[in-house]
Design a protein around this motif. Structure first.
Motif, short mmCIF file in Angstrom:
data_model
loop_
_atom_site.label_atom_id
_atom_site.label_comp_id
_atom_site.label_asym_id
_atom_site.label_seq_id
_atom_site.Cartn_x
_atom_site.Cartn_y
_atom_site.Cartn_z
N ARG A 123 41.61 44.53 38.80
CA ARG A 123 42.73 43.61 38.95
C ARG A 123 42.97 43.25 40.42
N LYS A 124 42.83 44.22 41.28
CA LYS A 124 42.97 43.94 42.72
C LYS A 124 41.91 42.93 43.18
N GLN A 125 40.69 43.10 42.68
CA GLN A 125 39.62 42.18 43.05
C GLN A 125 39.93 40.77 42.55
N ALA A 126 40.48 40.67 41.34
CA ALA A 126 40.84 39.35 40.80
C ALA A 126 41.90 38.68 41.67
N LEU A 127 42.87 39.47 42.12
CA LEU A 127 43.93 38.91 42.96
C LEU A 127 43.39 38.51 44.33
N LEU A 128 42.48 39.31 44.87
CA LEU A 128 41.87 38.96 46.17
C LEU A 128 41.07 37.66 46.06
N GLU A 129 40.39 37.48 44.94
CA GLU A 129 39.65 36.22 44.74
C GLU A 129 40.62 35.04 44.63
#
Length: 293
Positions: A123-129
């Motif tokens: 989820r953190k990676q999705a938000l960073l993207e």
């Protein structure tokens, strides 16, 4: 460009035409033919002719002195206006940079708060993207704004140069006409011709030069009229950049929602909001950034 210290086209005409008004009045009130008893065709007394030539020389010096003075004032006004415009442009760009920096800091802080809510690395990676997509959209919009601003100023400066050239050409024609009138009057004064006719022709030549200058200056469009097309083009560019940004932002939000949905429910999932939707770029400039000459 909207400085309070502007000189309109009409004011320019008044400024330059003031070079001639007192001189023309003097030409009307001083008869180079001398007193009535001395007037006549041919055989002009040398004393009368000398007196007429002397008055003409003095008058010509005053006329050209007023022309030179008027041109000097016009040049000073141009320099002052250009300095004010350059200062204003620099101030606006500085404010725009400050607003953008503040917005960027605010967006970064909001994303950091959102990231703290997620324990799951996916989820953190999705938000960073999502954050990267938003920042890319912001960068594109800012570049479009910058291009529109620079295009506006470059074109506006070209219009200023063209307008100044038209005014300078009108003044140069006026000077040439006055020079020719003075030269013809001096030639008549030094000959045995009719001085009264020479005076009448001289006054007529000055009135014609004055009228031609007035018509030429009235024919020069005001800067405000000339620049309106550029203002409209800049507005359209800003509007298109905003629309493109909003579309990119909505696409990024949809992608984020899909990725978070695919990862399953999470009580800490938050709405990213419209980060980057308003960077204050509308402060890039006024609709009217130009002074008139």
């Amino acid at each position: 460009m909207n400085s309070k210290k502007t000189i309109s086209a009409a004011a320019s005409a008044v400024l330059i035409m003031q070079m001639m008004m007192p001189a023309m009045a003097m030409a009307q009130n001083n008869d180079p033919a001398g007193p009535p008893e001395d007037r006549g065709r041919g055989n002009v007394p040398e004393q009368v002719k000398a007196r007429a030539c002397e008055r003409l020389d003095s008058f010509a010096e005053r006329v050209m002195s007023r022309v030179t003075s008027g041109k000097g004032r016009l040049s000073e006004n141009r320099i002052t206006r250009e300095s004010q415009l350059a200062e204003r442009h620099t101030e606006r760009l500085g404010r725009l940079g400050e607003v953008r920096t503040a917005r960027t800091d605010n967006h970064t802080e909001r994303f950091d708060l959102l990231l703290e809510k997620f324990e799951d690395s996916d989820r953190k990676q999705a938000l960073l993207e999502f954050q990267a997509a938003v920042q890319a959209a912001v960068d594109v919009r800012r570049a479009a704004y910058d291009d529109a601003i620079e295009a506006f100023w470059a074109s506006a400066e070209g219009l200023v140069d063209e307008r100044q050239a038209a005014v300078d050409a009108a003044v140069a024609d006026f000077e040439a006409a006055v020079d020719a009138a003075i030269a013809a009057a001096k030639a008549a004064c030094e000959s045995d011709g009719d001085l009264k006719s020479a005076r009448d022709e001289f006054n007529a030549a000055l009135r014609a030069a004055h009228g031609a200058l007035k018509d030429a200056l009235n024919g020069v469009k005001s800067y405000r009229d000339l620049v309106q097309e550029l203002v409209d083009a800049r507005k359209e560019a800003f509007s298109a950049a905003r629309d493109d940004f909003k579309a990119a932002l909505e696409a990024a939000k949809e992608t984020l929602k899909e990725e978070l949905g695919a990862l399953g429910p999470d009580d800490d999932d938050g709405e990213p909001g419209d980060d980057g939707d308003d960077d204050g770029d509308d402060d890039a400039g006024d609709d009217d950034d130009g002074d008139e000459e």
